[in-house]
Enzyme design. Structure first.
Site, PDB file in Angstrom:
ATOM      1  N   LEU A 107      -6.445  42.582  26.930  1.00 55.20           N
ATOM      2  CA  LEU A 107      -7.569  43.414  27.458  1.00 55.20           C
ATOM      3  C   LEU A 107      -8.398  42.880  28.146  1.00 55.20           C
ATOM      4  O   LEU A 107      -8.782  41.709  27.902  1.00 55.20           O
ATOM      5  CB  LEU A 107      -8.190  44.211  26.093  1.00 55.20           C
ATOM      6  CG  LEU A 107      -7.443  45.031  25.127  1.00 55.20           C
ATOM      7  CD1 LEU A 107      -8.464  45.851  24.178  1.00 55.20           C
ATOM      8  CD2 LEU A 107      -6.554  46.120  26.036  1.00 55.20           C
ATOM      9  N   GLY A 152      -3.252  42.362  23.984  1.00 55.37           N
ATOM     10  CA  GLY A 152      -2.904  43.563  24.934  1.00 55.37           C
ATOM     11  C   GLY A 152      -1.675  43.415  25.720  1.00 55.37           C
ATOM     12  O   GLY A 152      -0.972  44.447  26.029  1.00 55.37           O
ATOM     13  N   ASN A 174      -3.374  37.549  19.211  1.00 53.98           N
ATOM     14  CA  ASN A 174      -4.431  36.480  18.842  1.00 53.98           C
ATOM     15  C   ASN A 174      -5.945  36.889  18.610  1.00 53.98           C
ATOM     16  O   ASN A 174      -7.174  36.205  18.470  1.00 53.98           O
ATOM     17  CB  ASN A 174      -4.676  35.347  19.886  1.00 53.98           C
ATOM     18  CG  ASN A 174      -5.409  36.002  21.160  1.00 53.98           C
ATOM     19  OD1 ASN A 174      -5.429  37.173  21.316  1.00 53.98           O
ATOM     20  ND2 ASN A 174      -5.837  35.040  21.908  1.00 53.98           N
ATOM     21  N   GLU A 175      -6.048  38.432  18.428  1.00 52.55           N
ATOM     22  CA  GLU A 175      -7.335  39.186  18.200  1.00 52.55           C
ATOM     23  C   GLU A 175      -8.202  38.444  17.337  1.00 52.55           C
ATOM     24  O   GLU A 175      -9.539  38.316  17.505  1.00 52.55           O
ATOM     25  CB  GLU A 175      -7.271  40.465  17.739  1.00 52.55           C
ATOM     26  CG  GLU A 175      -6.637  41.441  18.939  1.00 52.55           C
ATOM     27  CD  GLU A 175      -5.280  41.352  19.319  1.00 52.55           C
ATOM     28  OE1 GLU A 175      -4.436  40.307  18.679  1.00 52.55           O
ATOM     29  OE2 GLU A 175      -4.556  42.176  19.907  1.00 52.55           O
TER      30      GLU A 175
HETATM   31  C1  LIG Z   1     -12.937  45.235   9.772  1.00 52.36           C
HETATM   32  C2  LIG Z   1     -12.515  46.613  10.427  1.00 52.36           C
HETATM   33  C3  LIG Z   1     -11.464  46.160  11.624  1.00 52.36           C
HETATM   34  C4  LIG Z   1     -11.603  47.308  12.802  1.00 52.36           C
HETATM   35  C5  LIG Z   1     -11.205  46.836  14.133  1.00 52.36           C
HETATM   36  C6  LIG Z   1     -11.537  47.736  15.348  1.00 52.36           C
HETATM   37  C7  LIG Z   1     -11.183  47.496  16.245  1.00 52.36           C
HETATM   38  C8  LIG Z   1     -10.245  46.759  16.879  1.00 52.36           C
HETATM   39  C9  LIG Z   1     -10.697  46.015  18.184  1.00 52.36           C
HETATM   40  C10 LIG Z   1     -10.186  45.460  19.040  1.00 52.36           C
HETATM   41  C11 LIG Z   1      -8.718  45.461  19.241  1.00 52.36           C
HETATM   42  C12 LIG Z   1      -8.442  44.934  20.669  1.00 52.36           C
HETATM   43  C13 LIG Z   1      -6.839  44.771  20.696  1.00 52.36           C
HETATM   44  C14 LIG Z   1      -6.371  43.714  21.796  1.00 52.36           C
HETATM   45  C15 LIG Z   1      -7.189  42.965  22.274  1.00 52.36           C
HETATM   46  C16 LIG Z   1      -7.003  42.107  23.295  1.00 52.36           C
HETATM   47  O1  LIG Z   1      -6.322  42.185  24.071  1.00 52.36           O
HETATM   48  S1  LIG Z   1      -8.358  40.994  23.637  1.00 52.36           S
HETATM   49  C17 LIG Z   1      -7.806  39.939  24.808  1.00 52.36           C
HETATM   50  C18 LIG Z   1      -7.039  38.608  24.240  1.00 52.36           C
HETATM   51  N1  LIG Z   1      -6.579  37.712  25.283  1.00 52.36           N
HETATM   52  C19 LIG Z   1      -6.809  36.446  25.262  1.00 52.36           C
HETATM   53  O2  LIG Z   1      -7.524  35.779  24.168  1.00 52.36           O
HETATM   54  C20 LIG Z   1      -6.301  35.542  26.522  1.00 52.36           C
HETATM   55  C21 LIG Z   1      -7.571  34.968  26.879  1.00 52.36           C
HETATM   56  N2  LIG Z   1      -7.152  34.015  28.141  1.00 52.36           N
HETATM   57  C22 LIG Z   1      -6.313  32.770  28.114  1.00 52.36           C
HETATM   58  O3  LIG Z   1      -5.919  32.457  27.070  1.00 52.36           O
HETATM   59  C23 LIG Z   1      -6.092  32.415  29.324  1.00 52.36           C
HETATM   60  O4  LIG Z   1      -6.905  32.731  30.477  1.00 52.36           O
HETATM   61  C24 LIG Z   1      -4.556  32.339  29.853  1.00 52.36           C
HETATM   62  C25 LIG Z   1      -4.006  33.889  29.737  1.00 52.36           C
HETATM   63  C26 LIG Z   1      -3.967  31.676  28.959  1.00 52.36           C
HETATM   64  C27 LIG Z   1      -4.331  31.821  31.346  1.00 52.36           C
HETATM   65  O5  LIG Z   1      -4.998  30.570  31.426  1.00 52.36           O
HETATM   66  P1  LIG Z   1      -5.305  29.878  32.803  1.00 52.36           P
HETATM   67  O6  LIG Z   1      -3.993  30.097  33.864  1.00 52.36           O
HETATM   68  O7  LIG Z   1      -5.654  28.551  32.697  1.00 52.36           O
HETATM   69  O8  LIG Z   1      -6.545  30.794  33.484  1.00 52.36           O
HETATM   70  P2  LIG Z   1      -8.085  30.800  33.170  1.00 52.36           P
HETATM   71  O9  LIG Z   1      -8.151  30.975  31.554  1.00 52.36           O
HETATM   72  O10 LIG Z   1      -8.668  29.998  33.859  1.00 52.36           O
HETATM   73  O11 LIG Z   1      -8.226  32.247  33.353  1.00 52.36           O
HETATM   74  C28 LIG Z   1      -8.677  32.748  34.600  1.00 52.36           C
HETATM   75  C29 LIG Z   1      -9.789  33.698  34.562  1.00 52.36           C
HETATM   76  O12 LIG Z   1      -9.432  34.931  34.160  1.00 52.36           O
HETATM   77  C30 LIG Z   1     -10.510  34.954  33.009  1.00 52.36           C
HETATM   78  N3  LIG Z   1      -9.630  35.720  31.716  1.00 52.36           N
HETATM   79  C31 LIG Z   1      -8.827  35.312  31.050  1.00 52.36           C
HETATM   80  N4  LIG Z   1      -8.632  36.146  30.280  1.00 52.36           N
HETATM   81  C32 LIG Z   1      -9.213  37.021  30.418  1.00 52.36           C
HETATM   82  C33 LIG Z   1      -9.280  38.507  29.514  1.00 52.36           C
HETATM   83  N5  LIG Z   1      -8.546  38.735  28.440  1.00 52.36           N
HETATM   84  N6  LIG Z   1     -10.304  39.328  29.813  1.00 52.36           N
HETATM   85  C34 LIG Z   1     -11.102  38.998  31.176  1.00 52.36           C
HETATM   86  N7  LIG Z   1     -11.124  37.815  31.717  1.00 52.36           N
HETATM   87  C35 LIG Z   1      -9.879  36.777  31.306  1.00 52.36           C
HETATM   88  C36 LIG Z   1     -10.911  33.878  32.466  1.00 52.36           C
HETATM   89  O13 LIG Z   1     -12.329  33.796  31.851  1.00 52.36           O
HETATM   90  C37 LIG Z   1     -11.022  33.125  33.796  1.00 52.36           C
HETATM   91  O14 LIG Z   1     -12.111  33.524  34.485  1.00 52.36           O
HETATM   92  P3  LIG Z   1     -13.062  32.763  35.518  1.00 52.36           P
HETATM   93  O15 LIG Z   1     -12.241  32.498  36.784  1.00 52.36           O
HETATM   94  O16 LIG Z   1     -13.601  31.271  34.831  1.00 52.36           O
HETATM   95  O17 LIG Z   1     -14.242  33.648  36.035  1.00 52.36           O
END
Ligand SMILES: CCCCC/C=C\C/C=C\CCC/C=C/C(=O)SCCNC(=O)CCNC(=O)[C@H](O)C(C)(C)COP(=O)(O)OP(=O)(O)OC[C@H]1O[C@@H](n2cnc3c(N)ncnc32)[C@H](O)[C@@H]1OP(=O)(O)O
Length: 298
Positions: A107, A152, A174-175
């Protein structure tokens, strides 16, 4: 190979989508390109090609930098899937990525940072709908995972029927690392692939599997060198399409029925939990720190 762009899909990518803006109270109609926070425009974010000979479409996710699933992007994917599903000649879809080394980073976290309640609700409903569409589609679906496939991203890949991944990347849920919890229907679709215990511990730890471990556990079906992932996905699709479509789809429906029934009965409660949980101050703090940590790793 005869390739043509799907005119209908191209149209839909430029369509007007009724979504609330990030900090406005009521929904407004704007071209989706105006709303995208991505470095790519909405029209560039999703590319669909169709090969008439194989009757297979390719959905190319190109929302740079990491295919973050924003409301507009999920809406585009959903509309495209619907159009493909309605295109009678189309029998399968390969989902691939145009982002370097990332299939999908999950997401778009910005959707959960200080959101308006209206947008948050539409965001989650749209995600639920897209997942259900992908999980139940009559089309044969193959994920060509050329890079990291996180949270996501794993929602998309685990909803497909077959997965081919490149080596040395990470995949999983990894949420918890973001202080949030994956929804039960996503957990179910991963559990269907790797079983209860592997899902439980990886979910609780926020563990991301290597491609090689994912293959061993069944979270993906093949690992091949990155430059061969799409070719392998195409070859595997051709093999899958030797099975008659209706029998294949009915078998899928049979196997996924319990997950779908559970989803349908729990989706309203799931939506309520999401919209109540995300705006909480403690969650906002954790999400904010997570985004900061992503930025500061550079
Ligand atoms: C107790 C009751 C509980 C009830 C529960 C209730 C509700 C449930 C709630 C939520 C459920 C949600 C389910 C799903 C959730 C998700 O999907 S959350 C997203 C999880 N994703 C991540 O953690 C991935 C994060 N990203 C990375 O690890 C890395 O970016 C990478 C994918 C490995 C790529 O690495 P690399 O190539 O080195 O690129 P960068 O890290 O430099 O990233 C480039 C730019 O992109 C930005 N970015 C990365 N990921 C995201 C993202 N997911 N969303 C938005 N932006 C992202 C990153 O910050 C960099 O930005 P800048 O260039 O620095 O501006």
């Amino acid at each position: 190979m005869t390739m043509r762009s799907f005119g209908l899909i191209r149209q839909c990518c430029n369509a007007l989508v009724r979504v609330p803006l990030a900090r406005e109270k009521s929904p407004v109609s704007l071209p989706i390109s105006h709303l995208s926070r991505s470095l790519t425009t909405a029209a560039e974010a999703l590319k669909i090609t169709y090969d008439e000979k194989s009757e297979v479409a390719t959905m190319h996710l190109c929302r740079k930098p990491v295919n973050g699933l924003s409301l507009e992007f999920i809406t585009q994917i959903s509309i495209a899937l619907e159009k493909l599903e309605n295109e009678r000649s189309c029998r399968g879809v390969i989902i691939s990525s145009g982002c370097d080394n990332v299939f999908c980073a999950g997401l778009d976290i910005n959707e959960m940072l200080r959101p308006t309640p209206e947008r948050l609700e539409i965001f989650w409903k749209t995600l639920q709908d897209m997942w259900l569409q992908l999980f139940t589609t009559r089309l044969m679906t193959v994920a060509a995972i050329t890079g990291h496939c996180i949270a996501g991203g794993c929602l998309i890949s685990s909803a497909c029927d077959h997965r081919v991944m490149a080596p040395n990347f990470k995949i999983g849920l990894n949420e918890v690392k973001l202080g949030i919890v994956a929804p039960f229907w996503l957990v179910d679709s991963v559990k269907n692939l790797i079983g209860y215990r592997q899902t439980e511990w990886s979910l609780m730890k926020g563990h991301l599997f290597s491609s090689e471990d994912a293959l061993r556990l069944g979270l993906v079906d093949k690992v091949v060198p990155q430059d061969q992932v799409v070719l392998q996905a195409e070859a595997d699709m051709a093999e899958w399409l030797q099975v008659p479509d209706s029998a294949r789809h009915l078998s899928k429906t049979l196997m996924r029925r319990d997950t779908v029934v559970r989803f349908r009965s729990g989706r309203e409660a799931d939506l309520k939990t999401f919209v109540n949980y995300i705006p909480k101050e403690s969650i906002q703090k954790t999400l904010h720190s997570y985004v900061e940590s992503l930025k500061s790793k550079k």
